[in-house]
Design an enzyme around this catalytic site. Sequence first.
Site, mmCIF file in Angstrom:
data_model
loop_
_atom_site.group_PDB
_atom_site.id
_atom_site.type_symbol
_atom_site.label_atom_id
_atom_site.label_comp_id
_atom_site.label_asym_id
_atom_site.label_seq_id
_atom_site.Cartn_x
_atom_site.Cartn_y
_atom_site.Cartn_z
ATOM 1 N N PRO A 88 37.227 -13.530 -3.073
ATOM 2 C CG PRO A 88 37.425 -15.283 -4.612
ATOM 3 C CD PRO A 88 36.601 -14.809 -3.461
ATOM 4 C CG ASP B 179 32.756 -13.184 -5.914
ATOM 5 O OD1 ASP B 179 33.749 -13.935 -5.940
ATOM 6 O OD2 ASP B 179 31.746 -13.414 -5.218
ATOM 7 C CG HIS B 180 38.863 -14.150 -10.024
ATOM 8 N ND1 HIS B 180 38.329 -14.436 -11.260
ATOM 9 C CD2 HIS B 180 40.195 -14.016 -10.233
ATOM 10 C CE1 HIS B 180 39.281 -14.480 -12.167
ATOM 11 N NE2 HIS B 180 40.432 -14.229 -11.568
ATOM 12 N NE ARG B 181 33.238 -16.157 -3.947
ATOM 13 C CZ ARG B 181 32.476 -15.944 -2.875
ATOM 14 N NH1 ARG B 181 32.457 -16.857 -1.900
ATOM 15 N NH2 ARG B 181 31.735 -14.855 -2.774
#
Length: 472
Positions: free
Chosen positions: A270, A444-446
């Site tokens: 994401p 990387d939004h994680r």
Amino acid sequence: MALEIRMPALSPTMEEGTLARWLVKVGDEISSGDIMAEIETDKATMEFEAVDEGTLAAILIEEGTENVAVGSVIAMLAEEGEDIADVKAPSGDSAPASDEAQAEPAKSEDAPEDAAKPASNEGAKATPVARRIAAASGTDLSTVEGSGPRGKIIKADVEAIRGGTQDPPQRSGNRVIASPLARKLAGDQGIDLADVTGSGPGGRIVKADIDSFTPTAKSAPAASQDAKAPATSATQQAASDYDAPYEEQKLNNVRKVIARRLTEAKQTVPHIYLTVDIRLDPLLELRKQLNASLEPDGIKLSVNDLIIKALAKALHREPQCNVSFQGDVMHQYTRQDISVAVAAPSGLITPIIRDAGKKSLADISNEMKELAGKAREGKLQPHEYQGGTASLSNLGMFGTKQFDAVINPPQGMILAVGAGEQRPYVVDGELTVATVMSATGSFDHRAIDGVDGAKLMDQLKTLIENPMGLVV
């Protein structure tokens, strides 16, 4: 006793490769350290050095052959005092199972016909790769003609069935043996393989046989059966809705890996994108002064060299962005290894400036020039492009104003840099014209929250607009 030369593993992740070019020929004297071939891995084209000494007695895998498994015998080396005419290729039993396996031994004239028949596909063996592809595509292995040793089914056989290019299995004792590449070329040129004499091991038809083949009266009708078939020129008529002409270009291993990894990245990572505008004038002035002082040393800093240093320093100040997502855990790195995108003839590759935060600008400049040169020549070693904790992609030199780059997993971020251009800009409360560039961070939004990504971009902006922090 003759020595077997096997396909080397030129990188930790390499399972197979393309034997791009032989640099030696049969009969050449080989010494340890001699460059024998160029091998295309999943990352780059690399040179293969000889380890042993002797006379090259046989080349078993022709240049241009793809999907040669690591460990496959690719050539034979005769030792001192050994006649190369006495050297024999290894049998199918001794050769490793590979998707470009060696051909079957030639059939004896006196052997019973039943013994010469290939084993039934119902009980035929298949390589693990072939079984995996067959299972994924729902292909019944009993319908596949094996072209490997003793009728073993290899990757190319399954792909030929899936693509509709393999004929129904022939059960006669006069089975044609040909490499997958030779089969493809013959199909493209309308050549009947039954008319071609093979020069490979055991009479196998190889690429050179197709290239040197001259159609006879027997084969001419087969080539002209379909009057609408395209000619053998590179430009063909597309079978698309628009009938636009096209030129087919084969994907090399590097391009295949790029396609696979970018698809995985966009599907599984994401992305969040954060863009800042940065005034470049102070950085350009500092670069001018530094280059004047470094000129006697033959060093010329580029803007990209300074941005590499700025990104590394920003990651040092905001370590929560120097991370990678690893499923149930996250790795936070204590060193800033910057992967820098370089356009090479074979495709995009990212050599790494390791520990960039602690290196001087001069060291970064020299190292980057060396790595970029090796990347364009396809001579990077695995340790020079594998790894990295963050990436940098700069398209400013091509006039690109702003773009969003795709993250290179398992890294957590990549910085995309656009061109510096004259824009209206507020400096110390007054509107003026300044050299401004747009920089976009993909995160990387994680692993990285938006606020942490914003902090990193703010530190990058601060370092570039106040660049004295880059020289200490």
